[in-house]
Scaffold this active site. Structure first.
Site, PDB file in Angstrom:
ATOM      1  CE  LYS A  16      -0.693  73.755 100.499  1.00  0.00           C
ATOM      2  NZ  LYS A  16      -0.167  73.211 101.741  1.00  0.00           N
ATOM      3  CG  ASN A  38      -1.791  81.419 107.746  1.00  0.00           C
ATOM      4  OD1 ASN A  38      -1.804  81.859 106.608  1.00  0.00           O
ATOM      5  ND2 ASN A  38      -2.842  80.846 108.293  1.00  0.00           N
ATOM      6  N   GLY A  40       3.404  78.847 104.064  1.00  0.00           N
ATOM      7  CA  GLY A  40       4.817  78.873 103.689  1.00  0.00           C
ATOM      8  C   GLY A  40       5.002  78.085 102.416  1.00  0.00           C
ATOM      9  CB  THR A  42       9.946  76.260  99.915  1.00  0.00           C
ATOM     10  OG1 THR A  42       9.731  76.640 101.269  1.00  0.00           O
ATOM     11  CG2 THR A  42      11.424  76.414  99.582  1.00  0.00           C
ATOM     12  N   GLY A 306       9.866  78.622 111.586  1.00  0.00           N
ATOM     13  CA  GLY A 306      11.103  77.899 111.885  1.00  0.00           C
ATOM     14  C   GLY A 306      10.909  76.809 112.938  1.00  0.00           C
ATOM     15  CG  LEU A 336       8.780  57.965  97.457  1.00  0.00           C
ATOM     16  CD1 LEU A 336       7.708  57.435  98.404  1.00  0.00           C
ATOM     17  CD2 LEU A 336       8.561  57.377  96.059  1.00  0.00           C
TER      18      LEU A 336
END
Ligand code: IMP
Length: 428
Positions: A16, A38, A40, A42, A306, A336
């Site tokens: 997202k 909680n 994550g 990136t 991780g 994709l």
């Protein structure tokens, strides 16, 4: 009215962050309304990778206002650490980052309570260990919940912690007679120190958001986790403790849902899940199997913990349900490119349960756990997609796969992502 919500339609980690980042240019304010550290996110920007767990993705753009709204639970040391990391990377963080005085505060005893609850329990959820559940429990239980605004009043905070911490110590010792205890004054001093640093950011964000929207500002809500982890609508009890569907926008920010005029449902082209809980399309096919190849190619390891993510085929039954609950208007199909590793690609279109065919997502996790996926299989494309920028650049098999997802979910696909960079995006 120009409010958008970006929401994950699976069990989180749908990428997202990239979609929020792409949409920030069309908005003035970016808001997180649920969860805590909680999550994550990136985001890859100008070749640099930024990872957040608590701050909204918008903070990378200092001209935007980034808001951590009342529905979020905040661990002050993590907030300050993420702010410091961004400053060290040359990103300006000042009054462009605001956090609600109504957001609940995570204390070290929450982390300890979660650790003791999870360790060795047959009822463990497989949480991220960030104190999320115990903090929301205290919020709803009312007796022990502390809101961020309270940290700005030293005498008040000390009185409250003197009432709360002995109860928490008792609870921890009941869970484990050798559990460590906490000292209210030490905790109070520590949190007053955090509060001083956070003071410029703490405000009544509900009032601010309502006023901003009234003034025509465009708000972008970023949901943390995925819709199937929603405490009310997800695969309970294997969920997080907040509303991670769009249902959380109203309660978690104070902005009425009628202001949302665009809901972008984000899906991975396959499925992943971290932690425990049913996952009908999970691929447990060994170290040379397709599940492992997806994990390696998609770098499917938790941003926060991780942990290796569980990987499987796309589940259209689950996403049909979550897209409906979250009110998705359109889809962003992520990663994709990762499916280039597959010769053939399966999509789960219904389940088999006790010799019956189920077209609808079951409402209980223990039933979902007994469901077997019924697949349809499409040919793979087995070519690199990461250079594709237009729909026409995609091989016919990849286009057919995306079209099939759209058909099965009865929603248009507006964005296809073929790599982590902003440029590796196809707008449909
Ligand atoms: P908690 O949110 O730490 O209480 O964990 C509850 C469940 O939600 C566990 O299965 C976690 O692995 C999962 N979870 C929490 N946050 C995320 C996320 O951002 N992505 C994926 N799974 C998550």
């Amino acid at each position: 009215m120009a409010c958008t919500c970006v929401v994950g339609l699976q069990w989180g980690d749908e990428a997202k962050g990239k979609i929020v980042d792409l949409l920030t240019d069309q908005h003035d304010i970016v808001i997180r309304f649920n969860g805590g550290a909680n999550a994550g996110h990136t985001v890859v920007q100008a070749g640099k990778t930024f990872k957040f767990s608590l701050l909204p993705t918008g903070v990378l753009k200092p001209h935007l206002t980034s808001v951590i709204a009342n529905g979020v639970v905040v661990y002050p040391p993590r907030f300050l650490e993420e702010v410091n990391n961004l400053r060290a990377a040359g990103i300006s963080i000042a009054d462009n980052l605001l956090v609600s005085d109504h957001a609940h505060v995570i204390f070290p005893y929450h982390l300890e309570e979660e650790r003791l609850n999870e360790q060795g329990s047959s009822q463990a959820i497989g949480t991220t260990g960030r104190g999320i559940g115990p903090c929301y429990q205290d919020k709803v239980g009312r007796g022990c919940g502390v809101r961020l605004g309270e940290l700005l009043y030293p005498d008040h905070l000390r009185t409250r912690l003197h009432a709360i911490v002995p109860r928490k110590n008792q609870l921890l010792r009941a869970l484990d007679s050798g559990a460590r205890g906490f000292d209210p004054d030490t905790l109070c001093d520590e949190y007053l120190g955090h509060a001083e640093k956070m003071r410029p950011h703490i405000t009544d964000t509900t009032r601010l958001l309502l006023q901003a929207i009234k003034n025509g500002k465009r708000a972008l809500f970023e949901a943390a986790q995925g819709s199937l982890l929603d405490v009310d609508h997800g695969t309970y009890p294997y969920v997080t403790s907040s509303n991670s569907t769009t249902a959380g926008v109203w309660s978690g920010s104070g902005v009425p849902a009628r202001n949302l005029n665009r809901v972008v449902g984000v899906i991975k082209a396959y499925t992943t899940r971290v932690g425990r809980g049913p996952f009908p399309t999970e691929l447990n096919d060994g170290k040379d199997g397709i599940g492992e190849r997806i994990r390696q190619t998609g770098r499917e390891y938790g941003t926060v913990t991780g942990r290796p993510r569980r990987c499987g085929w796309f589940d259209a039954v689950a996403v049909r349900y979550s897209a409906a609950v979250s009110g998705a208007d359109e889809l962003a199909v992520m990663l994709l490119d990762v499916l280039s590793v597959a010769k053939e690609i399966s999509i789960c279109t219904s389940y088999e349960w006790r010799n019956r065919r189920l077209e609808d997502f079951p409402s209980d996790a223990f039933i979902l756990d007994e469901c077997r996926p019924i697949y349809e299989t499409l040919p793979g494309w087995e070519t690199d997609l990461t250079h594709c920028r237009r729909l026409a650049d995609l091989p016919p098999a990849a286009r057919r796969y995306v079209e099939r997802l759209s058909q099965l979910l009865d929603l248009p696909v507006s964005i296809i992502s073929v790599g982590p960079d902003r440029e590796q995006t196809v707008f449909c």
